[in-house]
Design a protein around this motif. Structure first.
Motif, PDB file in Angstrom:
ATOM      1  N   PHE A  96      -2.392   5.914 -13.928  1.00 31.71           N
ATOM      2  CA  PHE A  96      -2.239   5.202 -12.667  1.00 31.71           C
ATOM      3  C   PHE A  96      -2.375   3.704 -12.924  1.00 31.71           C
ATOM      4  CE2 PHE A  96      -6.398   7.432 -12.864  1.00 31.71           C
ATOM      5  CZ  PHE A  96      -7.185   6.381 -13.302  1.00 31.71           C
ATOM      6  N   GLY A  97      -2.019   2.921 -11.927  1.00 33.17           N
ATOM      7  CA  GLY A  97      -2.210   1.482 -11.973  1.00 33.17           C
ATOM      8  C   GLY A  97      -2.946   1.039 -10.730  1.00 33.17           C
ATOM      9  N   TRP A  98      -3.359  -0.206 -10.722  1.00 33.86           N
ATOM     10  CA  TRP A  98      -4.003  -0.776  -9.535  1.00 33.86           C
ATOM     11  C   TRP A  98      -2.998  -1.643  -8.796  1.00 33.86           C
ATOM     12  CZ3 TRP A  98      -9.657  -2.899 -10.330  1.00 33.86           C
ATOM     13  CH2 TRP A  98     -10.525  -1.811 -10.529  1.00 33.86           C
ATOM     14  N   LEU A  99      -2.725  -1.282  -7.550  1.00 34.16           N
ATOM     15  CA  LEU A  99      -1.912  -2.108  -6.669  1.00 34.16           C
ATOM     16  C   LEU A  99      -2.847  -3.090  -5.971  1.00 34.16           C
ATOM     17  CD1 LEU A  99       0.584  -2.873  -4.964  1.00 34.16           C
ATOM     18  CD2 LEU A  99       0.058  -0.916  -3.492  1.00 34.16           C
ATOM     19  N   GLY A 100      -2.679  -4.363  -6.272  1.00 32.43           N
ATOM     20  CA  GLY A 100      -3.570  -5.387  -5.742  1.00 32.43           C
ATOM     21  C   GLY A 100      -2.902  -6.226  -4.673  1.00 32.43           C
ATOM     22  N   ILE A 101      -3.697  -6.643  -3.705  1.00 32.49           N
ATOM     23  CA  ILE A 101      -3.228  -7.545  -2.657  1.00 32.49           C
ATOM     24  C   ILE A 101      -4.244  -8.669  -2.508  1.00 32.49           C
ATOM     25  CG2 ILE A 101      -4.283  -6.102  -0.858  1.00 32.49           C
ATOM     26  CD1 ILE A 101      -2.103  -7.070   1.061  1.00 32.49           C
TER      27      ILE A 101
ATOM     28  N   TYR B 110      -8.073  -6.979  -2.735  1.00 30.18           N
ATOM     29  CA  TYR B 110      -8.221  -5.535  -2.577  1.00 30.18           C
ATOM     30  C   TYR B 110      -7.305  -4.807  -3.561  1.00 30.18           C
ATOM     31  CZ  TYR B 110     -10.399  -6.377   2.038  1.00 30.18           C
ATOM     32  OH  TYR B 110     -11.211  -6.778   3.068  1.00 30.18           O
ATOM     33  N   TYR B 111      -7.715  -3.581  -3.915  1.00 32.46           N
ATOM     34  CA  TYR B 111      -6.903  -2.744  -4.790  1.00 32.46           C
ATOM     35  C   TYR B 111      -6.927  -1.303  -4.303  1.00 32.46           C
ATOM     36  CZ  TYR B 111      -7.426  -6.521  -8.284  1.00 32.46           C
ATOM     37  OH  TYR B 111      -7.431  -7.716  -8.945  1.00 32.46           O
ATOM     38  N   VAL B 112      -5.821  -0.606  -4.548  1.00 27.88           N
ATOM     39  CA  VAL B 112      -5.773   0.852  -4.468  1.00 27.88           C
ATOM     40  C   VAL B 112      -5.077   1.350  -5.725  1.00 27.88           C
ATOM     41  CG1 VAL B 112      -5.771   1.021  -1.941  1.00 27.88           C
ATOM     42  CG2 VAL B 112      -3.593   0.808  -3.158  1.00 27.88           C
ATOM     43  N   ASP B 113      -5.484   2.509  -6.206  1.00 29.72           N
ATOM     44  CA  ASP B 113      -4.768   3.037  -7.369  1.00 29.72           C
ATOM     45  C   ASP B 113      -3.546   3.816  -6.909  1.00 29.72           C
ATOM     46  OD1 ASP B 113      -6.073   5.412  -6.486  1.00 29.72           O
ATOM     47  OD2 ASP B 113      -6.042   6.226  -8.504  1.00 29.72           O
ATOM     48  N   VAL B 114      -2.482   3.706  -7.702  1.00 24.33           N
ATOM     49  CA  VAL B 114      -1.208   4.366  -7.381  1.00 24.33           C
ATOM     50  C   VAL B 114      -0.634   4.939  -8.668  1.00 24.33           C
ATOM     51  CG1 VAL B 114      -0.693   2.857  -5.418  1.00 24.33           C
ATOM     52  CG2 VAL B 114       0.105   2.219  -7.702  1.00 24.33           C
ATOM     53  N   PRO B 115       0.210   5.967  -8.572  1.00 21.81           N
ATOM     54  CA  PRO B 115       0.885   6.484  -9.774  1.00 21.81           C
ATOM     55  C   PRO B 115       1.725   5.394 -10.433  1.00 21.81           C
ATOM     56  CG  PRO B 115       1.133   8.012  -7.938  1.00 21.81           C
ATOM     57  CD  PRO B 115       0.547   6.752  -7.369  1.00 21.81           C
ATOM     58  N   LEU B 116       1.905   5.509 -11.735  1.00 22.48           N
ATOM     59  CA  LEU B 116       2.662   4.505 -12.469  1.00 22.48           C
ATOM     60  C   LEU B 116       4.131   4.461 -12.062  1.00 22.48           C
ATOM     61  CD1 LEU B 116       1.130   4.975 -16.040  1.00 22.48           C
ATOM     62  CD2 LEU B 116       0.700   3.121 -14.414  1.00 22.48           C
ATOM     63  N   THR B 117       4.586   5.491 -11.371  1.00 24.05           N
ATOM     64  CA  THR B 117       5.974   5.526 -10.910  1.00 24.05           C
ATOM     65  C   THR B 117       6.200   4.694  -9.642  1.00 24.05           C
ATOM     66  OG1 THR B 117       5.436   7.573  -9.735  1.00 24.05           O
ATOM     67  CG2 THR B 117       6.434   7.788 -11.918  1.00 24.05           C
ATOM     68  N   GLU B 118       5.122   4.251  -9.006  1.00 24.53           N
ATOM     69  CA  GLU B 118       5.247   3.490  -7.763  1.00 24.53           C
ATOM     70  C   GLU B 118       5.824   2.100  -8.031  1.00 24.53           C
ATOM     71  OE1 GLU B 118       4.320   4.265  -4.333  1.00 24.53           O
ATOM     72  OE2 GLU B 118       4.561   6.255  -5.234  1.00 24.53           O
ATOM     73  N   LYS B 119       6.517   1.564  -7.017  1.00 21.32           N
ATOM     74  CA  LYS B 119       7.063   0.209  -7.091  1.00 21.32           C
ATOM     75  C   LYS B 119       6.423  -0.636  -5.990  1.00 21.32           C
ATOM     76  CE  LYS B 119      11.549   1.790  -8.833  1.00 21.32           C
ATOM     77  NZ  LYS B 119      11.208   1.446 -10.227  1.00 21.32           N
ATOM     78  N   VAL B 120       6.051  -1.869  -6.338  1.00 18.49           N
ATOM     79  CA  VAL B 120       5.360  -2.723  -5.382  1.00 18.49           C
ATOM     80  C   VAL B 120       6.223  -3.005  -4.158  1.00 18.49           C
ATOM     81  CG1 VAL B 120       6.103  -4.910  -6.409  1.00 18.49           C
ATOM     82  CG2 VAL B 120       3.894  -4.772  -5.229  1.00 18.49           C
ATOM     83  N   GLU B 121       7.554  -2.970  -4.344  1.00 22.71           N
ATOM     84  CA  GLU B 121       8.458  -3.230  -3.215  1.00 22.71           C
ATOM     85  C   GLU B 121       8.357  -2.166  -2.135  1.00 22.71           C
ATOM     86  OE1 GLU B 121       9.642  -5.098  -6.901  1.00 22.71           O
ATOM     87  OE2 GLU B 121       9.505  -2.962  -6.405  1.00 22.71           O
ATOM     88  N   ASP B 122       7.867  -0.984  -2.488  1.00 22.62           N
ATOM     89  CA  ASP B 122       7.765   0.108  -1.517  1.00 22.62           C
ATOM     90  C   ASP B 122       6.471   0.046  -0.713  1.00 22.62           C
ATOM     91  OD1 ASP B 122      10.188   1.132  -2.387  1.00 22.62           O
ATOM     92  OD2 ASP B 122       9.262   2.389  -3.922  1.00 22.62           O
ATOM     93  N   TRP B 123       5.626  -0.942  -1.018  1.00 25.51           N
ATOM     94  CA  TRP B 123       4.346  -1.056  -0.339  1.00 25.51           C
ATOM     95  C   TRP B 123       4.343  -2.307   0.542  1.00 25.51           C
ATOM     96  CZ3 TRP B 123       0.020   2.159  -0.438  1.00 25.51           C
ATOM     97  CH2 TRP B 123       0.125   3.274  -1.270  1.00 25.51           C
TER      98      TRP B 123
ATOM     99  N   ILE C 165      -0.608 -12.965  -0.057  1.00 23.79           N
ATOM    100  CA  ILE C 165      -0.086 -14.113  -0.777  1.00 23.79           C
ATOM    101  C   ILE C 165       0.253 -13.732  -2.216  1.00 23.79           C
ATOM    102  CG2 ILE C 165      -1.209 -15.836   0.655  1.00 23.79           C
ATOM    103  CD1 ILE C 165      -3.408 -16.059  -1.360  1.00 23.79           C
ATOM    104  N   GLU C 166      -0.109 -12.497  -2.600  1.00 24.25           N
ATOM    105  CA  GLU C 166       0.269 -11.967  -3.916  1.00 24.25           C
ATOM    106  C   GLU C 166       0.085 -10.472  -3.888  1.00 24.25           C
ATOM    107  OE1 GLU C 166      -0.084 -10.556  -8.045  1.00 24.25           O
ATOM    108  OE2 GLU C 166      -1.681 -10.528  -6.533  1.00 24.25           O
ATOM    109  N   LYS C 167       1.055  -9.758  -4.451  1.00 27.52           N
ATOM    110  CA  LYS C 167       0.969  -8.301  -4.607  1.00 27.52           C
ATOM    111  C   LYS C 167       1.511  -7.939  -5.978  1.00 27.52           C
ATOM    112  CE  LYS C 167       3.222  -6.950  -0.874  1.00 27.52           C
ATOM    113  NZ  LYS C 167       3.825  -6.123   0.201  1.00 27.52           N
ATOM    114  N   SER C 168       0.852  -7.019  -6.652  1.00 24.03           N
ATOM    115  CA  SER C 168       1.323  -6.596  -7.965  1.00 24.03           C
ATOM    116  C   SER C 168       0.673  -5.277  -8.326  1.00 24.03           C
ATOM    117  CB  SER C 168       0.976  -7.644  -9.031  1.00 24.03           C
ATOM    118  OG  SER C 168      -0.428  -7.859  -9.084  1.00 24.03           O
ATOM    119  N   ILE C 169       1.258  -4.587  -9.305  1.00 25.00           N
ATOM    120  CA  ILE C 169       0.693  -3.345  -9.823  1.00 25.00           C
ATOM    121  C   ILE C 169       0.371  -3.555 -11.294  1.00 25.00           C
ATOM    122  CG2 ILE C 169       1.088  -0.904 -10.333  1.00 25.00           C
ATOM    123  CD1 ILE C 169       2.927  -0.777  -7.920  1.00 25.00           C
TER     124      ILE C 169
END
Length: 389
Positions: A182-187, A220-233, A260-264
């Motif tokens: 998994f990865g961390w999706l951060g905002i 903030y962070y949530v964990d997501v599967p590595l297949t997720e794309k930041v554009e879908d969040w 102001i920033e989002k990334s996985i």
């Protein structure tokens, strides 16, 4: 060009090492392949152990850190509606400071000209040569011109993908790696934090972390599967997920706002089993990577820099090579302690795809034990604030 120490990489590790060496009268030059603006644009973690703060204090570059940093005396583990506070101040007599890695880099970068630390940005095609000898050198291009920098030592602070570690012959050291599923999706958002301390949450939908950069900026962070794309969040989807995973107490204090920033960021543990080869020393991500769960990345790089600066200063000022000879073993001992803690906290607070009811029951049992055991809380607190260097 000639110097005593060539430093590859102008992130916080490279700049910190450069300042420490210059303060001791050791000549050094820092090479960075990116521009200064690009380096400052990288969003990174910001929980500082005392080792990192103390190095900034030693350099007299801690004014903004002391004025703007948030002193944290504890943090929290959440499991459903339960909030388990780890009182690090009472358990260890220490604390951590929340101050963004970007701000540490800015402080070091802005002080470089006045302190005579030469940093060459946009140095392309960096290559290391003769690292097995006492006369290594680095070639690079600047403004389209190929240049050469001769040195007595090279220190690689250029991250996992940089050229320094790759200059070591294949097979010279064992590599250890664990890639997490998994990865961390951060905002990052300019809103007040939902809680006055960090919250690490283990929820049936997955992991979440509530942290902050200032009283008005939250991370903030949530964990997501590595297949997720930041554009879908979308922002709304992330805020909804955070409110669910962090639990009702945190959700009640949450202020939503535009990101102001989002990334996985993918998670992994990695150790290169040799941090010195000949005249080359490695620091930070060039030699090891930890999952961010334990807030060890920058702090582990700082402890590497502490050891490297001591060793190189003794070499040049006292003609004492013992510190350089012992650098790898000394640094790796602390690296493995940090890897162990980061791995164990990651395992405790995340739901792994391969885990079943037994593994979940073990997490619950462990959290139950932590919630009632001062010994368990002390162990976590000691590791979180950082073991002695």
């Amino acid at each position: 060009m000639k110097t005593q120490v060539a430093i590859i990489g102008a992130g916080p590790a490279g700049l910190l090492l450069g300042h420490l060496l210059k303060a001791e009268g050791v000549d050094c030059v820092v090479l960075e392949r990116q521009s200064g603006d690009y380096v400052l644009g990288r969003i990174r973690a910001g929980v500082l152990e005392e080792i990192t703060v103390s190095l900034m204090e030693r350099l007299g570059l801690d004014q903004r850190l002391k004025a703007e940093g948030l002193v944290e005396d504890g943090f929290n583990l959440a499991d459903g509606e339960r909030l388990i506070r780890i009182d690090i101040a009472n358990l260890t007599g220490k604390h951590v400071t929340v101050y963004g890695q970007t701000e540490i880099t800015r402080d070091l970068m802005e002080a470089a000209p006045s302190r005579g630390l030469e940093v060459i940005y946009q140095a392309g095609d960096v290559a290391l040569h003769e690292i097995d000898s006492d006369a290594p050198y680095v070639t690079f291009t600047a403004d389209g011109v190929e240049k050469r920098l001769d040195a007595r030592f090279i220190v690689g602070c250029d991250g996992y993908h940089g050229p320094s570690r790759k200059a070591i012959p294949v097979g010279a050291a064992q590599e250890f790696e664990r890639v997490y599923p998994f990865g961390w999706l951060g905002i990052l958002a300019d809103v007040k934090p939902c809680y006055h301390e960090l919250i690490y949450a283990n929820h049936q939908r997955g992991f979440a972390l509530a942290s902050m950069r200032s009283p008005t900026r939250s991370r903030y962070y949530v964990d997501v599967p590595l297949t997720e794309k930041v554009e879908d969040w979308s922002d709304e989807r992330i805020w909804d997920e955070l409110a669910t995973r962090l639990g009702p107490q945190a959700a009640a204090g949450m202020t939503r706002g535009p990101s102001i920033e989002k990334s996985i960021a993918p998670l992994r543990s990695y150790v290169f089993g040799l941090m010195r080869h000949g005249s080359l020393l490695l620091c930070g991500d060039a030699a090891h990577i930890v999952p961010p769960t334990g807030a060890k990345g920058l702090n582990l790089a700082a402890s590497d820099v502490h050891y490297a600066a001591e060793a190189l200063t003794a070499f040049f000022r006292k003609q004492d090579g013992e510190g350089v000879g012992n650098y790898s073993a000394k640094a790796l001992a602390r690296v493995w302690n940090a890897e162990r803690f980061s791995w164990s906290l990651t395992k405790l607070m995340h739901r792994f795809p391969e885990d079943g009811p037994f593994e979940r029951a073990m997490q619950v049992a462990e959290l139950d034990y932590i919630s009632t055991s001062k010994a368990a809380q002390t162990s976590i607190a000691e590791n979180y604030v950082g073991l002695p260097v």
